[in-house]
Write an enzyme that holds these catalytic residues in place. Structure first.
Site, PDB file in Angstrom:
ATOM      1  N   ASP A 173       0.804  -1.207   0.000  1.00 15.52           N
ATOM      2  CA  ASP A 173       0.000   0.000   0.000  1.00 15.52           C
ATOM      3  C   ASP A 173       0.844   1.267   0.000  1.00 15.52           C
ATOM      4  OD1 ASP A 173      -1.860   1.948   0.443  1.00 15.52           O
ATOM      5  OD2 ASP A 173      -2.481   1.219   2.387  1.00 15.52           O
TER       6      ASP A 173
ATOM      7  N   ASP B 215      -2.582   6.274  -4.435  1.00 16.65           N
ATOM      8  CA  ASP B 215      -2.749   5.295  -3.366  1.00 16.65           C
ATOM      9  C   ASP B 215      -3.108   3.933  -3.944  1.00 16.65           C
ATOM     10  OD1 ASP B 215      -3.423   3.865  -1.131  1.00 16.65           O
ATOM     11  OD2 ASP B 215      -4.627   5.433  -0.232  1.00 16.65           O
TER      12      ASP B 215
END
Length: 393
Positions: A87, A272
């Protein structure tokens, strides 16, 4: 990151960040920039100890739309296999443990690791985005954590004494996750990635996060996989003061070749890999949807979402171009195609389909719906991001 378990936007780290058609905005032809070699000179001692790049296969979490990509790491001695989301919106490593009695995921058992060191510190973390495509409401994405250290391995590499957090409790919204945790890959190297850089791994990684129909998604640690993209990547520098956030300055957005006074405004957009949807301010979301169809409306049953009748959505043109500036000063577009507009029917009304942009004031963020159309290069050492057309997408 900057999101929920899949899109980890930690609230404590969040940025406190009538439609008039102004002009037709033609497509900006990407300016190509040669990828610079990051090999050390022959005389450098780094050359003797450098680690070669390694590919990590990724699986796609899919519930009618691509949601999240995750892969394997190992923790402990002997190693226990754990699946995590890599992530770019977060920086720490946290995963389910046997201390969590309600976690349905595969859990790490610290009592079976001879190298585990209990840090003795407990904390909690609340995320601003969650698994899937629905906005977070209140604190329904929250983890309770206990600190520790242990040997962590990924892609055939390993490092001892890596900081980590054991999940001791989680809210029910996380229970759907097929993966056990999150490996943060923020713009400042930390944890296992920092340890591998100290061992001689080049300080960059690349993502090929493909739609489920294409498959073969992968993370490349320490380099790029040239078989996964075409052409020469275009690089853009992170703005000064970006810190741990992967973000780029954008001078404007266009939809179907048109822009507005609201869209033709400078903004900073976060990238993201753990978020499925696109998040824009309410004004920006409204301006984008007005250029797609006036019939796309907010859904009062789910704050922040928008929708339109499912029998209409497939015919709507919805090409969203976000403009950025390359390191050589040339504009280039990253495009979200019309195929991404629908993220599936609302559970409360299957005749109404949710559209991909959620309103979130204070945050401008793009996730998997953009990234899966590009091969992306995340250059920690060079403080820049690179993009090239992904193969097969």
């Amino acid at each position: 990151m900057l999101k929920g378990f899949i899109s980890l936007v930690v609230l404590s780290a969040c940025y406190a960040n009538a439609v008039e058609v102004v002009a037709n905005a033609g497509t900006v032809a990407p300016h190509t920039i040669a990828l610079q070699s990051r090999r050390s000179p022959k005389e450098s001692p780094l050359r003797r100890r450098a680690l070669s790049p390694s590919n990590v296969p990724l699986a796609d979490f899919f519930l009618g739309t691509d949601l999240q990509w995750f892969g394997n790491i190992t923790v402990g001695t002997p190693p226990q296999e754990i699946t995590v989301v890599f992530d770019t919106g977060s920086s720490s490593l946290e995963f389910a443990s046997t201390l969590c009695t309600t976690c349905p995921q595969v859990k790490f058992d610290s009592s079976k690791s001879s190298t585990f060191v209990d840090g003795g510190r407990t904390s909690s973390i609340t995320f601003a985005t969650g698994v899937g495509v629905d906005p977070v409401i209140g604190a329904n994405y929250k983890l309770t954590l206990r600190s520790g250290r242990d040997t962590v391995g990924v892609g055939g590499f390993s490092a001892p004494g890596v900081s980590l957090f054991l999940i001791t409790a989680q809210t029910p919204k996380f229970n759907i996750d097929p993966f056990s945790g999150i490996q943060g890959m923020g713009a400042t190297a930390q944890g296992i990635f920092a340890a591998l850089i100290n061992q001689g791994l080049p300080s960059l990684f690349s993502l090929y996060v493909t739609p489920q129909a294409v498959g073969k998604a992968e993370l490349t640690l320490g380099g790029t996989d040239s078989t996964k993209f075409t052409g020469t990547p275009i690089f853009a520098s992170l703005p000064s003061g970006s810190g741990n956030t992967w973000q780029l300055a954008s001078p404007g957005i266009s939809v179907n070749g048109k822009t507005t006074t609201v869209l033709n405004t400078a903004r900073t957009i976060i990238f993201d890999s753990g978020t499925s949807n696109v998040l824009f301010s309410t004004n920006t979301a409204n301006a984008i949807y007005a250029l797609i169809s006036p019939d796309i409306k907010p859904n009062p049953n789910e704050a922040g979402t928008y929708g339109i009748a499912c029998n209409r959505i497939s015919s709507l043109p919805a090409v969203i171009d976000i403009t950025f500036t390359s390191q050589s000063g040339k504009p280039f577009n990253l495009t979200i195609p019309s195929s991404e507009l629908s993220v599936g029917p609302f559970a409360s009304d299957p005749t109404l389909c949710q559209t991909l942009i959620n309103a979130f004031d204070g945050l401008e963020l793009v996730g998997g719906s953009l990234l899966k159309h590009y091969y992306s290069i995340w250059d920690v050492g060079g403080k820049r991001m690179g993009f090239a057309p992904a193969v097969g997408v």
